[in-house]
Design a protein around this motif. Structure first.
Motif, PDB file in Angstrom:
ATOM      1  N   TYR A  17       0.833  -1.205   0.000  1.00 45.41           N
ATOM      2  CA  TYR A  17       0.000   0.000   0.000  1.00 45.41           C
ATOM      3  C   TYR A  17       0.870   1.258   0.000  1.00 45.41           C
ATOM      4  CZ  TYR A  17      -3.685   3.282   1.283  1.00 45.41           C
ATOM      5  OH  TYR A  17      -4.564   4.340   1.291  1.00 45.41           O
ATOM      6  N   THR A  21       1.130   4.015  -3.093  1.00 41.54           N
ATOM      7  CA  THR A  21       0.835   5.427  -2.847  1.00 41.54           C
ATOM      8  C   THR A  21       1.987   6.321  -3.292  1.00 41.54           C
ATOM      9  OG1 THR A  21      -0.556   4.829  -0.950  1.00 41.54           O
ATOM     10  CG2 THR A  21       0.206   7.108  -1.068  1.00 41.54           C
ATOM     11  N   LYS A  27      -3.532   7.501  -3.532  1.00 41.63           N
ATOM     12  CA  LYS A  27      -3.958   6.266  -2.896  1.00 41.63           C
ATOM     13  C   LYS A  27      -4.676   5.378  -3.909  1.00 41.63           C
ATOM     14  CE  LYS A  27      -4.686   8.726   1.461  1.00 41.63           C
ATOM     15  NZ  LYS A  27      -5.672   9.106   2.502  1.00 41.63           N
ATOM     16  N   VAL A  31     -10.266  -1.481  -3.429  1.00 42.42           N
ATOM     17  CA  VAL A  31      -9.642  -2.740  -3.012  1.00 42.42           C
ATOM     18  C   VAL A  31      -9.406  -3.615  -4.237  1.00 42.42           C
ATOM     19  CG1 VAL A  31      -9.983  -4.878  -1.705  1.00 42.42           C
ATOM     20  CG2 VAL A  31     -10.628  -2.679  -0.693  1.00 42.42           C
ATOM     21  N   PHE A  34      -6.335  -2.380  -6.102  1.00 43.44           N
ATOM     22  CA  PHE A  34      -5.136  -2.612  -5.304  1.00 43.44           C
ATOM     23  C   PHE A  34      -4.724  -4.083  -5.309  1.00 43.44           C
ATOM     24  CE2 PHE A  34      -3.422  -3.475  -0.922  1.00 43.44           C
ATOM     25  CZ  PHE A  34      -2.180  -2.902  -1.124  1.00 43.44           C
ATOM     26  N   ASN A  51     -11.125  -2.447   4.955  1.00 45.45           N
ATOM     27  CA  ASN A  51     -11.135  -1.491   3.851  1.00 45.45           C
ATOM     28  C   ASN A  51      -9.749  -0.856   3.733  1.00 45.45           C
ATOM     29  OD1 ASN A  51     -11.062   0.508   5.962  1.00 45.45           O
ATOM     30  ND2 ASN A  51     -13.298   0.424   6.061  1.00 45.45           N
ATOM     31  N   LEU A  52      -9.575  -0.005   2.742  1.00 44.75           N
ATOM     32  CA  LEU A  52      -8.272   0.632   2.536  1.00 44.75           C
ATOM     33  C   LEU A  52      -7.925   1.592   3.669  1.00 44.75           C
ATOM     34  CD1 LEU A  52      -8.485   1.382  -1.305  1.00 44.75           C
ATOM     35  CD2 LEU A  52      -7.192  -0.445  -0.187  1.00 44.75           C
ATOM     36  N   GLU A  56      -4.390   2.496   6.351  1.00 46.26           N
ATOM     37  CA  GLU A  56      -3.803   3.791   6.702  1.00 46.26           C
ATOM     38  C   GLU A  56      -3.668   3.929   8.218  1.00 46.26           C
ATOM     39  OE1 GLU A  56      -6.537   6.426   4.847  1.00 46.26           O
ATOM     40  OE2 GLU A  56      -5.744   6.087   2.828  1.00 46.26           O
TER      41      GLU A  56
END
Length: 219
Positions: A17, A21, A27, A31, A34, A51-52, A56
């Motif tokens: 991730y 980024t 970002k 999902v 990604f 979730n994304l 974070e």
């Protein structure tokens, strides 16, 4: 012979991730996008994160956990007083942030709405306040009672606010090796402890001069 698929872990997803980024300067959009780009399934993703946004939050939580891990490797750490433990935490945590400054700077400035940026720190906030509670000594509580009724939650919240101010200063610090952030940490922590005493005026003036000087240089 078929290549054995690498075992997916939470840490690997976090690393993917952060790499995405930084490499795309944004970002991931979803999902699905990604996971497809990183050659694993959505089902595998959801076994680690909901979730994304959860990734974070986990990134900053991992910085926190790594900081404590490094501190506890120091045999002398447990014998430190509260002030020294807090200073050690600050210097170690911001050293980790510096090693990941590109991502941290991007993630905390991604949205014009600063509230959305700060939401990434919600888990860190909980853990930091818990940490403050754990290192708060009886001696410090007595000093705190001299100026107001001791309320542990209020103390933890004020410590968190100080931490956020330090983070903001670090994000804007352009000095070599972020040496001005080190000065900020030392002076602000010293002041916060001396405010519990009878005569904090020297530290207050010293910290005020430092902030005024920085403001003049950046204006």
């Amino acid at each position: 012979m078929a290549t054995k698929k690498t075992v997916l872990t939470k840490d690997k997803i976090v690393s993917m991730y952060m790499d995405y980024t930084l490499e795309h300067n944004e970002k991931p959009k979803s999902v699905y996008q990604f996971t497809k780009m990183n050659d694993f399934t959505e089902s595998e993703f959801y076994s680690f994160f909901g979730n994304l946004e959860s990734i974070e939050k986990e990134i900053y939580n991992m910085f926190f956990e790594k900081t404590l891990e490094l501190l506890n490797k120091d045999a002398q750490y447990e014998s430190y007083d509260m002030k020294s433990k807090l200073l050690s935490f600050y210097f170690t945590f911001f050293e980790l942030l510096t090693a990941n400054r590109s991502y941290v700077s991007m993630s905390l400035n991604a949205n014009r709405n600063q509230l959305k940026n700060v939401l990434q720190l919600s888990d860190l906030r909980k853990n930091f306040k818990k940490f403050i509670g754990e290192i708060t000594t009886d001696e410090f509580k007595i000093q705190y009672e001299k100026i107001q009724d001791f309320q542990e939650k209020a103390l933890q919240e004020s410590a968190w606010i100080q931490f956020v101010f330090t983070l903001k200063f670090w994000l804007e610090d352009g000095s070599p090796a972020f040496e001005k952030t080190d000065i900020f940490i030392e002076k602000s922590v010293k002041l916060s402890f001396e405010l519990m005493n009878i005569a904090p005026i020297n530290s207050l003036i010293d910290f005020g001069k430092f902030l005024f000087k920085e403001k003049m240089q950046t204006s």
